[in-house]
Design an enzyme around this catalytic site. Sequence first.
Site, PDB file in Angstrom:
ATOM      1  N   GLN A 228       3.310  39.628 -31.914  1.00  0.00           N
ATOM      2  CA  GLN A 228       2.758  40.475 -30.985  1.00  0.00           C
ATOM      3  C   GLN A 228       3.348  42.206 -31.061  1.00  0.00           C
ATOM      4  OE1 GLN A 228       2.240  39.079 -27.054  1.00  0.00           O
ATOM      5  NE2 GLN A 228       0.891  37.666 -27.864  1.00  0.00           N
TER       6      GLN A 228
ATOM      7  N   ASP B  22      11.647  41.097  -8.742  1.00  0.00           N
ATOM      8  CA  ASP B  22      12.787  40.755  -8.194  1.00  0.00           C
ATOM      9  C   ASP B  22      13.271  41.850  -7.072  1.00  0.00           C
ATOM     10  OD1 ASP B  22      13.654  38.584  -9.850  1.00  0.00           O
ATOM     11  OD2 ASP B  22      13.462  40.236 -11.485  1.00  0.00           O
TER      12      ASP B  22
ATOM     13  N   HIS C  54      16.170  39.487 -15.845  1.00  0.00           N
ATOM     14  CA  HIS C  54      15.296  38.860 -14.882  1.00  0.00           C
ATOM     15  C   HIS C  54      15.740  37.163 -14.955  1.00  0.00           C
ATOM     16  CE1 HIS C  54      11.951  37.303 -12.520  1.00  0.00           C
ATOM     17  NE2 HIS C  54      11.365  36.723 -13.663  1.00  0.00           N
TER      18      HIS C  54
HETATM   19  N1  LIG Z   1       9.017  38.428 -15.236  1.00  0.00           N
HETATM   20  C1  LIG Z   1       8.568  37.992 -14.135  1.00  0.00           C
HETATM   21  O1  LIG Z   1       9.044  38.479 -13.005  1.00  0.00           O
HETATM   22  C2  LIG Z   1       7.743  36.795 -13.998  1.00  0.00           C
HETATM   23  C3  LIG Z   1       7.221  36.371 -15.273  1.00  0.00           C
HETATM   24  N2  LIG Z   1       6.488  35.079 -15.261  1.00  0.00           N
HETATM   25  C4  LIG Z   1       6.274  34.676 -16.570  1.00  0.00           C
HETATM   26  O2  LIG Z   1       4.910  34.926 -16.923  1.00  0.00           O
HETATM   27  C5  LIG Z   1       4.316  34.281 -17.777  1.00  0.00           C
HETATM   28  C6  LIG Z   1       2.808  33.670 -17.514  1.00  0.00           C
HETATM   29  O3  LIG Z   1       2.945  32.789 -16.385  1.00  0.00           O
HETATM   30  P1  LIG Z   1       1.603  32.192 -15.915  1.00  0.00           P
HETATM   31  O4  LIG Z   1       0.330  33.210 -16.075  1.00  0.00           O
HETATM   32  O5  LIG Z   1       1.845  31.675 -14.663  1.00  0.00           O
HETATM   33  O6  LIG Z   1       1.149  31.382 -16.953  1.00  0.00           O
HETATM   34  P2  LIG Z   1       0.164  30.382 -17.398  1.00  0.00           P
HETATM   35  O7  LIG Z   1       0.368  29.147 -18.125  1.00  0.00           O
HETATM   36  O8  LIG Z   1      -0.824  30.041 -16.091  1.00  0.00           O
HETATM   37  O9  LIG Z   1      -0.720  31.276 -18.425  1.00  0.00           O
HETATM   38  C7  LIG Z   1      -0.022  31.769 -19.653  1.00  0.00           C
HETATM   39  C8  LIG Z   1      -1.347  31.999 -20.435  1.00  0.00           C
HETATM   40  O10 LIG Z   1      -0.810  32.492 -21.632  1.00  0.00           O
HETATM   41  C9  LIG Z   1      -1.551  32.094 -22.657  1.00  0.00           C
HETATM   42  N3  LIG Z   1      -0.813  32.274 -23.977  1.00  0.00           N
HETATM   43  C10 LIG Z   1       0.097  31.450 -24.416  1.00  0.00           C
HETATM   44  N4  LIG Z   1       0.376  32.014 -25.739  1.00  0.00           N
HETATM   45  C11 LIG Z   1      -0.411  32.834 -25.823  1.00  0.00           C
HETATM   46  C12 LIG Z   1      -0.212  33.647 -26.995  1.00  0.00           C
HETATM   47  N5  LIG Z   1       0.355  33.686 -27.789  1.00  0.00           N
HETATM   48  N6  LIG Z   1      -1.227  34.940 -26.801  1.00  0.00           N
HETATM   49  C13 LIG Z   1      -1.751  35.129 -25.856  1.00  0.00           C
HETATM   50  N7  LIG Z   1      -1.971  34.200 -24.879  1.00  0.00           N
HETATM   51  C14 LIG Z   1      -1.021  33.136 -24.776  1.00  0.00           C
HETATM   52  C15 LIG Z   1      -2.002  30.494 -22.463  1.00  0.00           C
HETATM   53  O11 LIG Z   1      -2.903  30.180 -23.000  1.00  0.00           O
HETATM   54  C16 LIG Z   1      -1.876  30.616 -20.821  1.00  0.00           C
HETATM   55  O12 LIG Z   1      -3.370  30.938 -20.465  1.00  0.00           O
HETATM   56  C17 LIG Z   1       5.467  33.004 -18.032  1.00  0.00           C
HETATM   57  O13 LIG Z   1       6.355  33.146 -19.248  1.00  0.00           O
HETATM   58  C18 LIG Z   1       6.127  33.177 -16.519  1.00  0.00           C
HETATM   59  O14 LIG Z   1       7.297  32.477 -16.658  1.00  0.00           O
HETATM   60  C19 LIG Z   1       6.127  34.659 -14.318  1.00  0.00           C
HETATM   61  C20 LIG Z   1       6.385  34.926 -13.057  1.00  0.00           C
HETATM   62  C21 LIG Z   1       7.165  36.385 -12.951  1.00  0.00           C
HETATM   63  O1  LIG Z   2      10.898  31.562 -11.878  1.00  0.00           O
HETATM   64  C1  LIG Z   2       9.860  31.758 -12.722  1.00  0.00           C
HETATM   65  O2  LIG Z   2      10.008  31.057 -13.746  1.00  0.00           O
HETATM   66  C2  LIG Z   2       8.904  32.650 -12.478  1.00  0.00           C
HETATM   67  C3  LIG Z   2       9.358  33.858 -12.656  1.00  0.00           C
HETATM   68  O3  LIG Z   2       9.848  34.566 -13.318  1.00  0.00           O
HETATM   69  C4  LIG Z   2       9.614  34.396 -11.228  1.00  0.00           C
HETATM   70  O4  LIG Z   2       9.056  33.852 -10.244  1.00  0.00           O
HETATM   71  O5  LIG Z   2      10.435  35.258 -10.923  1.00  0.00           O
END
Ligand SMILES: NC(=O)C1=CN([C@@H]2O[C@H](COP(=O)(O)OP(=O)(O)OC[C@H]3O[C@@H](n4cnc5c(N)ncnc54)[C@H](O)[C@@H]3O)[C@@H](O)[C@H]2O)C=CC1
Ligand SMILES: O=C([O-])CC(=O)C(=O)O
Length: 328
Positions: free
Chosen positions: A112, A159, A187
Amino acid sequence: MNEPVRVAVTGAAGQIGYSLLFRIAAGDMLGPDQPVILQLLEVTPALKALSGVVMELNDGAFPLLHGIVTSDDPKVAFKDADYALLVGAMPRKAGMERGDLLSANGGIFKPQGEALSEVASRNVKVLVVGNPANTNALIAQQNAPELDPKQFTAMVRLDHNRAISQLAAKTGAPVSAVKNITIWGNHSSTQYPDLSQATVNGQKALDLVDQQWYEEEYIPTVAKRGAAIIEARGASSAASAASAAIDHMRDWALGTQDGEWVSMGIPSDGSYGVPEGLIYGFPVTIKNGEYSIVQGLPVSDFSRQKMDATAQELTEERDAVRELGLVK
Ligand SMILES: NC(=O)C1=CN([C@@H]2O[C@H](COP(=O)(O)OP(=O)(O)OC[C@H]3O[C@@H](n4cnc5c(N)ncnc54)[C@H](O)[C@@H]3O)[C@@H](O)[C@H]2O)C=CC1
Ligand SMILES: O=C([O-])CC(=O)C(=O)O
């Protein structure tokens, strides 16, 4: 009305995407005068689900939504993108630390980064949400030789927002009364939610709460909030994460308020003794689309130790992805 800008979102059919896209289309990210074209990336098996999300976006009849592109090819989804929100990754499950996702998700961010470097707008602003967000941002950045490293950021805004909300609840103040909290570092559970400069209605936050609560309850509650959500909901934070992504990008694009700062995961320039190059949470102000680290804040011994511990974890994550050949 401005010309439309292109907003790429990866993982668009996932749970964060399902909250995020509708808010971008409604103008919450870039304001009420800024039309957008959404460029949505998913893995091939999720394209059918994504087509359903697109139907719903169309059914929202959002006046600012001027077009939608979907693809499983990053070079299509990132073409001329002005903003890129890299959400797509595997979320963690109960019992995992975010670092456990390194190898599973590391492989996503190298191609990416390469694609962004090749086809995105030369001014693209990139936010990595997918965990482990800081190190994934580093991987994308290091594989994007044609872009400025400062164009790659990681999300610690969730956060930051959690830290505001917990302090507001403790002091009985509205969230709008809380200013100048910083999330330093990763994070992850080593992050340092720092109240030393925070104010509540103009009063020093640390005069309003006791040190024991701050150290033993507040910091762990904020740092472990993601795990608490997973435990309660059976799935990781999604709507609050989408909301934080909107806040991060809105402030980056439109600027911070005078006298206030926000926390962003950005490449360290060595400020505050943080090893150069790590993507580390810093207090920043933003003007004309450019962020700057707030300089000259005093650092107590307590803060120093917390800031170093989270830097150490990020250094270890960087070494681990170096071993995997994902960064130099
Ligand atoms: N930085 C932060 O504060 C936070 C980060 N996250 C992270 O965000 C990410 C996504 O979370 P959700 O939406 O809940 O997960 P999810 O599993 O519901 O959705 C992720 C999507 O990404 C797609 N995906 C996987 N590989 C891909 C690729 N190479 N290219 C494009 N799409 C791809 C999947 O098909 C899926 O639809 C996770 O890594 C999660 O841990 C979640 C909450 C807070
Ligand atoms: O905790 C997780 O894995 C999802 C996330 O990053 C958050 O909620 O801060």
